[in-house]
Design an enzyme around this catalytic site. Structure first.
Site, PDB file in Angstrom:
ATOM      1  N   ASP A  10       0.394   1.838   9.673  1.00 12.54           N
ATOM      2  CA  ASP A  10       0.084   1.357   8.337  1.00 12.54           C
ATOM      3  C   ASP A  10      -1.374   0.890   8.344  1.00 12.54           C
ATOM      4  O   ASP A  10      -1.965   0.682   9.407  1.00 12.54           O
ATOM      5  CB  ASP A  10       1.025   0.193   7.991  1.00 12.54           C
ATOM      6  CG  ASP A  10       0.666  -0.487   6.693  1.00 12.54           C
ATOM      7  OD1 ASP A  10       0.589   0.202   5.657  1.00 12.54           O
ATOM      8  OD2 ASP A  10       0.429  -1.706   6.711  1.00 12.54           O
ATOM      9  N   ASP A  12      -3.166  -1.538   5.483  1.00 11.17           N
ATOM     10  CA  ASP A  12      -3.440  -2.887   4.983  1.00 11.17           C
ATOM     11  C   ASP A  12      -2.586  -3.930   5.694  1.00 11.17           C
ATOM     12  O   ASP A  12      -1.356  -3.892   5.641  1.00 11.17           O
ATOM     13  CB  ASP A  12      -3.171  -2.951   3.477  1.00 11.17           C
ATOM     14  CG  ASP A  12      -4.069  -2.000   2.699  1.00 11.17           C
ATOM     15  OD1 ASP A  12      -5.290  -2.234   2.686  1.00 11.17           O
ATOM     16  OD2 ASP A  12      -3.551  -1.028   2.119  1.00 11.17           O
TER      17      ASP A  12
END
Length: 228
Positions: A10, A12
């Site tokens: 991922d 953020d």
């Protein structure tokens, strides 16, 4: 095998500490329209598909189209990033060690392609090598996290089976997506404590972690499954 067949990150809050930028942009939007926006509201949008988040604002009374809300938030986050990438502890070091070991890496994010392109270019300059073999952005998907589609897309691009790969996430939404795609999922708490989600391997931080640690997480999951 001392490394997984692939690692899917991922963005953020996992690789880059952009969650404060997203939260500040959301706070400004809510305040501009007189919406009482709480810490619980902030947490509820962590890792969520941007268009789903936009629809939350519309339901709360923001008189804008979803595309316009997404464009505004993305623009403010890009402006806040400037030319820097505030990395999460140990994240860039782990990414570099995976690239050095030749392990395929994908980025799987609900941020838009504009943010992915900025991050990819900045990391390439920092590492001296392309940081990812594949990227999946929020605007590439019909169904965003927590649906498994983003991670399934990345696995298909890499040509790797989920059972041999690892996802690294910081949100409940993202971890649910990765688990639904069949990935061993490592949760690194940041804005929310993703370690509370059943099935997630809890790591307090990526600092000091190696490709061998990622492979060990797969083997631990397989061992638990065999005993179940």
């Amino acid at each position: 095998m001392t490394s997984p067949a692939a690692v899917l990150f991922d963005l953020d809050g996992t690789l880059i500490d952009t969650e404060p930028l997203w939260m500040a942009a959301e706070d400004r939007l809510a305040a501009e329209h007189g919406i009482d926006w709480t810490a619980d509201d902030q947490a509820a949008l962590v890792g969520v598909d941007l268009w789903d988040g936009a629809r939350t604002f519309i339901a709360r009374g923001v008189p804008m189209e979803a595309d316009a809300i997404v464009a505004r938030l993305v623009g403010e986050v890009l402006e806040g990033l400037g030319g820097d990438l505030p990395a999460r502890p140990g994240a860039i070091e782990l990414l570099a060690s995976l690239r050095a070991a030749g392990v395929p890496v994908a980025l799987v994010t609900m941020s838009t392609r504009a943010i992915v392109d900025r991050v990819e270019a900045t990391l390439a300059a920092r590492l001296g090598i392309a940081p990812f073999d594949a990227t999946v952005a929020g605007d590439d998907c019909e169904r965003g996290k927590p649906d498994p589609e983003p991670y399934e897309r990345a696995l298909a691009l890499l040509g790797v089976e989920a059972s041999r790969a690892v996802a690294v996430e910081d949100s409940f939404t993202g971890a649910r997506s990765a688990l639904a795609a069949g990935l061993t999922t490592i949760g690194v708490p940041h804005a929310v404590d993703v370690s509370q989600l059943p099935g997630v391997v809890h790591w307090p931080s990526l600092a000091g972690r190696t490709p061998a640690d990622l492979q060990a997480a797969i083997e631990e999951r397989d061992a638990l499954g065999a005993r179940a």
